[in-house]
Design a protein around this motif. Structure first.
Motif, PDB file in Angstrom:
ATOM      1  N   TYR A  36      42.227  93.844 -10.112  1.00 22.78           N
ATOM      2  CA  TYR A  36      43.163  93.932  -9.701  1.00 22.78           C
ATOM      3  C   TYR A  36      44.596  94.651  -9.471  1.00 22.78           C
ATOM      4  CZ  TYR A  36      45.799  90.477 -12.191  1.00 22.78           C
ATOM      5  OH  TYR A  36      47.101  89.229 -12.465  1.00 22.78           O
ATOM      6  N   LYS A  37      45.057  94.365 -10.666  1.00 28.83           N
ATOM      7  CA  LYS A  37      45.612  95.450 -11.072  1.00 28.83           C
ATOM      8  C   LYS A  37      45.553  96.707 -11.482  1.00 28.83           C
ATOM      9  CE  LYS A  37      48.406  91.459 -13.898  1.00 28.83           C
ATOM     10  NZ  LYS A  37      49.012  91.683 -14.709  1.00 28.83           N
ATOM     11  N   HIS A  38      44.753  97.264 -12.114  1.00 28.84           N
ATOM     12  CA  HIS A  38      44.145  98.384 -12.550  1.00 28.84           C
ATOM     13  C   HIS A  38      42.888  99.212 -12.354  1.00 28.84           C
ATOM     14  CE1 HIS A  38      48.290  98.826 -13.805  1.00 28.84           C
ATOM     15  NE2 HIS A  38      47.849  97.706 -14.712  1.00 28.84           N
ATOM     16  N   PRO A  39      42.878 100.151 -12.902  1.00 28.11           N
ATOM     17  CA  PRO A  39      41.727 100.914 -12.789  1.00 28.11           C
ATOM     18  C   PRO A  39      40.695 100.313 -14.313  1.00 28.11           C
ATOM     19  CG  PRO A  39      43.013 102.826 -11.709  1.00 28.11           C
ATOM     20  CD  PRO A  39      43.985 101.237 -12.555  1.00 28.11           C
ATOM     21  N   PRO A  40      39.692 100.635 -14.455  1.00 34.04           N
ATOM     22  CA  PRO A  40      38.711  99.942 -15.180  1.00 34.04           C
ATOM     23  C   PRO A  40      38.824 100.565 -16.655  1.00 34.04           C
ATOM     24  CG  PRO A  40      37.029 101.335 -13.937  1.00 34.04           C
ATOM     25  CD  PRO A  40      38.668 101.211 -13.505  1.00 34.04           C
ATOM     26  N   LEU A  41      39.047 101.965 -17.027  1.00 36.01           N
ATOM     27  CA  LEU A  41      38.749 102.967 -17.835  1.00 36.01           C
ATOM     28  C   LEU A  41      39.082 102.137 -19.393  1.00 36.01           C
ATOM     29  CD1 LEU A  41      36.568 104.720 -19.368  1.00 36.01           C
ATOM     30  CD2 LEU A  41      39.172 106.290 -19.024  1.00 36.01           C
ATOM     31  N   ALA A  42      40.894 101.806 -19.112  1.00 38.77           N
ATOM     32  CA  ALA A  42      41.427 101.421 -20.338  1.00 38.77           C
ATOM     33  C   ALA A  42      40.632  99.676 -20.779  1.00 38.77           C
ATOM     34  CB  ALA A  42      42.563 101.654 -19.886  1.00 38.77           C
ATOM     35  N   PRO A  43      40.455  99.718 -20.159  1.00 38.91           N
ATOM     36  CA  PRO A  43      39.089  97.579 -20.074  1.00 38.91           C
ATOM     37  C   PRO A  43      38.462  97.919 -20.883  1.00 38.91           C
ATOM     38  CG  PRO A  43      41.006  97.426 -18.339  1.00 38.91           C
ATOM     39  CD  PRO A  43      41.137  98.612 -18.271  1.00 38.91           C
ATOM     40  N   TRP A  44      37.992  98.712 -20.361  1.00 44.62           N
ATOM     41  CA  TRP A  44      36.035  99.021 -21.074  1.00 44.62           C
ATOM     42  C   TRP A  44      36.404  99.650 -22.488  1.00 44.62           C
ATOM     43  CZ3 TRP A  44      33.643 102.056 -16.719  1.00 44.62           C
ATOM     44  CH2 TRP A  44      33.793 101.674 -15.742  1.00 44.62           C
ATOM     45  N   VAL A  45      37.736 100.773 -22.789  1.00 42.09           N
ATOM     46  CA  VAL A  45      37.682 100.976 -24.237  1.00 42.09           C
ATOM     47  C   VAL A  45      38.036  99.928 -25.193  1.00 42.09           C
ATOM     48  CG1 VAL A  45      38.738 103.042 -25.511  1.00 42.09           C
ATOM     49  CG2 VAL A  45      37.780 103.169 -23.153  1.00 42.09           C
ATOM     50  N   LEU A  46      38.752  99.220 -24.535  1.00 42.99           N
ATOM     51  CA  LEU A  46      39.432  97.979 -25.710  1.00 42.99           C
ATOM     52  C   LEU A  46      37.944  97.139 -25.837  1.00 42.99           C
ATOM     53  CD1 LEU A  46      42.006  97.505 -26.408  1.00 42.99           C
ATOM     54  CD2 LEU A  46      42.879  95.649 -24.338  1.00 42.99           C
ATOM     55  N   GLU A  47      37.836  96.876 -24.623  1.00 41.93           N
ATOM     56  CA  GLU A  47      36.718  96.088 -25.335  1.00 41.93           C
ATOM     57  C   GLU A  47      35.377  96.374 -26.070  1.00 41.93           C
ATOM     58  OE1 GLU A  47      34.171  92.479 -24.837  1.00 41.93           O
ATOM     59  OE2 GLU A  47      36.223  93.032 -24.126  1.00 41.93           O
ATOM     60  N   LEU A  48      34.871  97.918 -25.856  1.00 43.61           N
ATOM     61  CA  LEU A  48      34.267  97.949 -27.162  1.00 43.61           C
ATOM     62  C   LEU A  48      35.132  98.191 -28.271  1.00 43.61           C
ATOM     63  CD1 LEU A  48      32.763 101.546 -24.986  1.00 43.61           C
ATOM     64  CD2 LEU A  48      31.834  99.527 -26.053  1.00 43.61           C
ATOM     65  N   PHE A  49      35.796  98.567 -27.898  1.00 41.31           N
ATOM     66  CA  PHE A  49      36.863  98.437 -29.870  1.00 41.31           C
ATOM     67  C   PHE A  49      37.206  96.763 -30.258  1.00 41.31           C
ATOM     68  CE2 PHE A  49      37.261 103.057 -29.081  1.00 41.31           C
ATOM     69  CZ  PHE A  49      38.317 103.146 -30.708  1.00 41.31           C
ATOM     70  N   PHE A  50      37.089  96.365 -29.605  1.00 43.64           N
ATOM     71  CA  PHE A  50      37.377  94.667 -30.147  1.00 43.64           C
ATOM     72  C   PHE A  50      35.962  93.783 -30.545  1.00 43.64           C
ATOM     73  CE2 PHE A  50      37.724  90.300 -29.141  1.00 43.64           C
ATOM     74  CZ  PHE A  50      39.288  89.886 -29.889  1.00 43.64           C
TER      75      PHE A  50
END
Length: 513
Positions: A58-72
């Motif tokens: 609802y705030k932003h596009p998805p790429l940054a959360p996707w990559v962060l999830e993988l690193f986490f």
């Protein structure tokens, strides 16, 4: 077309610089998790999105959360901090590669390293968010377009389209740099490339990558646009003047860079006077395609500031984070060639002093900031203790087994985000009790698995979330509530944190007692 830049040949001591960079990245990746008791706000928020693998949020596009999830998932708490440092490191490498096409490799390396003189790329880079994720994207866009203009190869134009598409999937503000690049192509002799297939291939690739998110935007009724509009509203009596405040903040973030250069100039006066006189030297850009460097370095900020002055929209200071990735390169291009030998060691020493100083200050703030300020920062919250309370409370009320594990948490967005990131099962987050913001939460899912609500004292006065009110009326749903008092972590001042909770346990999972 410009000729392809020659292969870089460096005279600077590259190996020591490399090992210093490795130590710096490791220190800023490993120490923050040790000195912090909770993850930063933007990291917690993005993790609550990334685990759901949606085409948008609802705030932003998805790429940054996707990559962060993988690193986490790969590195745990170290992952978000390591990802931030890798973003900065990748940006510096791309800036150097771009600089090698515009100036000598030594001058380009100095420019890339001086980028760290911009404060945005030091202390703020501890918190991975969409602004930090944009930094390598902006550097890559600058390098890709320059390579495509100089070499004219279709694969370079295609790569430009890929980076542009990924940039728009990271944050829409990448469009500011894309607009500057489009204006540059239209208003300079480079516009001749518009008669070739390259730019149109780049545009097609960008739109192809962005298409799934565009479809999601339509399906979600353009939720991020509504959020952006709400963030842009200001109550200031002089809203257009706030744009000048944005510009001032960008200048303040360049103070370390300015100080490094001024000290180097002042301490090298004798050597610079003794340097051979160059009749062509002077205060000009000593690089190929100076107009291009000026455009990508300054254009986006000028464009955004002008838009703020013209429309009165509120400009957030942190929007400027990716805009200055070429600032160091611009400074290096201004330095007369005959001064470089005298200035290089002083610039490197000044940069080293700045990085050591800001690292020590950042570490001290993480470790002792709450005690100094008498109030906790976001990284001072008792995340582990809070998650342990949630886990023990839920397990005491449900039957053992994975089928009754905590599936979702609701309530105060910050509290439930902390819990969701800490618990082994990573429950989903019900954002603000609004199904538009959390489409992965449905009434059927809540009825089948139940949920746990968390809130502070102020949250008790708010109306109950509609889906939770409906859940309470489900036959057999067991409701319990209470409160916890959780001590702040060591060195954190203040009375215990009071958390209110409610559990909604379906009949199939309810423990007998």
């Amino acid at each position: 077309m410009q000729a392809t830049a020659p292969s870089p040949q460096l005279s600077l001591p590259l190996r020591p610089i490399f090992w210093v960079a490795v130590v710096y990245v490791l220190a800023w990746s490993l120490l923050p998790p040790v000195l912090s008791s909770s993850l930063p706000l933007d990291v917690v928020e993005s993790l609550s999105w990334g685990r759901e693998w949606q085409w948008g949020y609802y705030k932003h596009p998805p790429l940054a959360p996707w990559v962060l999830e993988l690193f986490f998932r790969a590195f745990g708490w170290v992952g978000p901090f390591l990802l931030s440092q890798l973003c900065i490191a990748a940006a510096l490498w791309l800036v150097w590669r771009m600089g090698c096409r515009l100036m000598s490799p030594d001058r380009a390396l100095i420019g890339a390293l001086l980028t760290l003189g911009v404060a945005y790329y030091t202390r703020p880079a501890l918190e991975f968010n969409h602004n930090i994720a944009q930094v390598p994207i902006w550097a890559a866009l600058g390098w890709c377009l320059l390579a495509a203009l100089q070499d004219g190869r279709l694969r370079q134009w295609a790569l430009l389209g890929v980076i542009a598409g990924l940039g728009l999937l990271t944050k829409y503000s990448v469009g500011a740099l894309l607009a500057v690049m489009a204006v540059y192509l239209l208003l300079t002799p480079s516009r001749r490339v518009l008669l070739t297939p390259g730019p149109w291939l780049a545009l097609a690739v960008m739109l192809l990558l962005f298409a799934p998110h565009l479809y999601w935007l339509r399906q979600s009724e353009w939720l991020p646009m509504a959020y952006a509009q709400s963030r842009a509203v200001t109550e200031s009596a002089s809203p257009r003047l706030e744009a000048l405040g944005f510009l001032a903040t960008q200048a303040v973030n360049h103070v370390p860079l300015i100080v490094i250069v001024l000290v180097a100039l002042l301490t090298s006066r004798r050597e610079r006077r003794a340097a051979p006189v160059d009749a062509t030297a002077g205060w000009r850009l000593h690089c190929r395609m100076p107009g291009y460097l000026l455009a990508v370095s300054l254009g986006a900020c000028l464009l955004v500031t002008t838009a703020g002055l013209a429309t009165g929209l509120r400009l957030r200071d942190m929007w400027g984070v990716p805009m200055w990735v070429f600032s160091g390169l611009l400074v290096a291009a201004w330095l007369p060639s005959r001064w470089l030998a005298a200035l290089q060691p002083r610039l490197l020493r000044g940069l080293a002093v700045w990085l050591v100083l800001i690292s020590l200050l950042s570490g001290a703030f993480l470790a002792y900031g709450a005690a100094w300020r008498k109030r906790p920062a976001r990284t001072d919250w008792p995340q582990a203790a809070l998650a342990q309370q949630v886990q023990s409370t839920w397990q005491a009320q449900v039957l053992p087994g994975p089928q009754c594990a905590l599936d979702a948490v609701a309530g105060d967005y910050w509290l439930v985000g902390l819990v969701a990131a800490q618990l082994p099962g990573r429950p989903s987050v019900f954002i603000n009790g609004d199904e538009r913001f959390s489409p992965w939460i449905t009434p059927q899912r809540l009825q089948a698995h139940g949920t746990l609500w968390l809130g502070l004292e102020a949250d008790l006065a708010l109306p109950q979330q509609p889906m939770l009110a409906q859940l309470q009326a489900v036959p057999g749903m067991r409701l319990q509530q209470g409160q916890w008092q959780i001590d702040w972590p060591e060195r954190r001042a203040g009375a215990p944190l009071v958390i209110h909770w409610r559990t909604y346990v379906p009949a199939a999972c309810a423990a007998s007692s």
